[in-house]
Motif scaffolding. Structure first.
Motif, PDB file in Angstrom:
ATOM      1  N   LYS A  86       0.825  -1.207   0.000  1.00 64.80           N
ATOM      2  CA  LYS A  86       0.000   0.000   0.000  1.00 64.80           C
ATOM      3  C   LYS A  86       0.859   1.258   0.000  1.00 64.80           C
ATOM      4  O   LYS A  86       0.587   2.202  -0.750  1.00 64.80           O
ATOM      5  CB  LYS A  86      -0.958   0.019   1.204  1.00 64.80           C
ATOM      6  N   CYS A  96      -5.843   7.231  -6.973  1.00 63.00           N
ATOM      7  CA  CYS A  96      -6.137   5.814  -6.765  1.00 63.00           C
ATOM      8  C   CYS A  96      -7.573   5.538  -7.187  1.00 63.00           C
ATOM      9  O   CYS A  96      -8.490   6.235  -6.750  1.00 63.00           O
ATOM     10  CB  CYS A  96      -5.963   5.447  -5.292  1.00 63.00           C
ATOM     11  N   ALA A  98     -10.583   2.696  -7.287  1.00 62.21           N
ATOM     12  CA  ALA A  98     -11.034   1.437  -6.700  1.00 62.21           C
ATOM     13  C   ALA A  98     -12.146   0.864  -7.551  1.00 62.21           C
ATOM     14  O   ALA A  98     -13.239   1.428  -7.618  1.00 62.21           O
ATOM     15  CB  ALA A  98     -11.514   1.645  -5.274  1.00 62.21           C
ATOM     16  N   GLU A 108      -7.237  -1.047   1.111  1.00 63.47           N
ATOM     17  CA  GLU A 108      -6.461  -0.059   0.357  1.00 63.47           C
ATOM     18  C   GLU A 108      -7.186   1.287   0.287  1.00 63.47           C
ATOM     19  O   GLU A 108      -6.583   2.346   0.525  1.00 63.47           O
ATOM     20  CB  GLU A 108      -6.185  -0.601  -1.049  1.00 63.47           C
ATOM     21  N   VAL A 109      -8.479   1.261  -0.005  1.00 62.79           N
ATOM     22  CA  VAL A 109      -9.268   2.491  -0.087  1.00 62.79           C
ATOM     23  C   VAL A 109      -9.221   3.243   1.237  1.00 62.79           C
ATOM     24  O   VAL A 109      -8.949   4.454   1.279  1.00 62.79           O
ATOM     25  CB  VAL A 109     -10.733   2.186  -0.479  1.00 62.79           C
ATOM     26  N   VAL A 112      -5.732   4.788   2.190  1.00 61.88           N
ATOM     27  CA  VAL A 112      -5.449   6.021   1.443  1.00 61.88           C
ATOM     28  C   VAL A 112      -6.341   7.155   1.940  1.00 61.88           C
ATOM     29  O   VAL A 112      -5.870   8.274   2.180  1.00 61.88           O
ATOM     30  CB  VAL A 112      -5.612   5.805  -0.073  1.00 61.88           C
ATOM     31  N   ALA A 113      -7.635   6.880   2.110  1.00 58.01           N
ATOM     32  CA  ALA A 113      -8.564   7.924   2.554  1.00 58.01           C
ATOM     33  C   ALA A 113      -8.234   8.417   3.960  1.00 58.01           C
ATOM     34  O   ALA A 113      -8.251   9.629   4.223  1.00 58.01           O
ATOM     35  CB  ALA A 113      -9.996   7.400   2.500  1.00 58.01           C
ATOM     36  N   ARG A 124      -6.359  11.605  -4.266  1.00 57.13           N
ATOM     37  CA  ARG A 124      -7.762  11.207  -4.239  1.00 57.13           C
ATOM     38  C   ARG A 124      -7.927   9.708  -4.443  1.00 57.13           C
ATOM     39  O   ARG A 124      -7.122   9.057  -5.074  1.00 57.13           O
ATOM     40  CB  ARG A 124      -8.528  11.903  -5.366  1.00 57.13           C
ATOM     41  N   VAL A 125      -9.036   9.211  -3.950  1.00 53.35           N
ATOM     42  CA  VAL A 125      -9.515   7.878  -4.272  1.00 53.35           C
ATOM     43  C   VAL A 125     -10.797   8.071  -5.072  1.00 53.35           C
ATOM     44  O   VAL A 125     -11.695   8.803  -4.649  1.00 53.35           O
ATOM     45  CB  VAL A 125      -9.832   7.044  -3.012  1.00 53.35           C
ATOM     46  N   VAL A 158     -12.351  11.403  -1.350  1.00 52.41           N
ATOM     47  CA  VAL A 158     -12.967  10.183  -1.866  1.00 52.41           C
ATOM     48  C   VAL A 158     -14.146  10.593  -2.732  1.00 52.41           C
ATOM     49  O   VAL A 158     -15.103  11.195  -2.254  1.00 52.41           O
ATOM     50  CB  VAL A 158     -13.441   9.257  -0.727  1.00 52.41           C
TER      51      VAL A 158
END
Length: 174
Positions: A86, A96, A98, A108-109, A112-113, A124-125, A158
Motif C-alpha cells: 500500500k 487511486c 477502486a 487499500e481504499v 489512502v482515505a 484522491r480515491v 474520496v
C-alpha cells in the motif's frame, strides 16, 4: 488501481476493467497495480499494455513465491507484505481508483482515505461504482457522515464515479 484478484466475478466488472485499462494506455498514463496475475488486476494490466501504456506492479513476496505475479508489468517493485504494498503503491500513484473488490480493496481504499484525511498526502480515491457494486459501501459512508464521524473534506478525498467518463474526468482534474 485497487481491485479484485478473483476471476469468479461478474463479466461486467472485467469489461469495465478492460475499458479503463485501454483508456489508461491510450492516454499515456501509467497503471500502478498490485502485480497479481488474477482477476481484475490482470485484466486492467493487460488492457493497459495492449493499448501502449506502462504498468508498475507492486508485488508482495508471497505472491511472487506462489507464482501469481503478473507477466504484464513493465516495472516490478517487490515488497515484503501488504502494508508495504500500500505504501509503495501510494508513493507511485497520483490518483487511486477502486474498482470492484473485496477486503483487500477496502483496506487499500480506507488506508489512502484515512491518511489523506489527516494530511499525509493530497491524493484522491475514485470509487468506480460499476453497476452499483459499491452502493452499500456508499450508503454506509453517508450514514457515518450523517452521524458526524467522518471528517470534513472526505468528499474531496474520496469521490464516486459510475461511468468511465466520470472516472477519467476525476483522474485528469485535480
Amino acid at each position: 488501481m485497487f481491485c479484485s484478484a478473483n476471476a469468479d466475478i461478474d463479466k461486467k466488472y472485467f469489461e469495465a476493467a478492460e475499458e479503463l485499462g485501454r483508456w489508461i494506455g491510450e492516454n499515456g498514463h501509467t497503471l500502478v497495480f498490485g502485480g497479481c496475475n488474477l482477476g481484475l488486476m490482470e485484466c486492467v494490466a493487460e488492457a493497459t499494455r495492449k493499448a501502449g501504456g506502462r504498468t508498475i506492479g507492486v508485488v508482495p513476496s508471497i505472491v511472487e513465491r506462489g507464482g501469481k505475479a503478473s507477466p504484464n508489468m513493465d516495472v516490478c517493485i517487490s515488497c515484503d507484505n501488504l502494508s508495504d504494498r500500500k505504501d509503495l503503491m501510494l508513493a507511485q500513484a497520483d490518483v487511486c481508483v477502486a474498482m470492484p473488490g473485496g477486503i483487500g480493496t477496502l483496506d487499500e481504499v480506507f488506508t489512502v482515505a484515512a491518511s489523506a484525511s489527516i494530511g499525509y498526502h493530497h491524493k484522491r480515491v475514485v470509487i468506480y461504482n460499476v453497476d452499483g457494486f459499491w452502493d452499500s459501501l456508499l450508503a454506509m459512508l453517508r450514514d457515518l457522515k450523517g452521524k458526524g464521524v467522518i471528517r470534513e473534506g472526505f468528499d474531496r478525498d474520496v469521490r464516486t464515479a459510475s461511468t468511465l467518463e466520470q472516472v477519467t474526468h476525476m483522474i485528469e482534474q485535480p
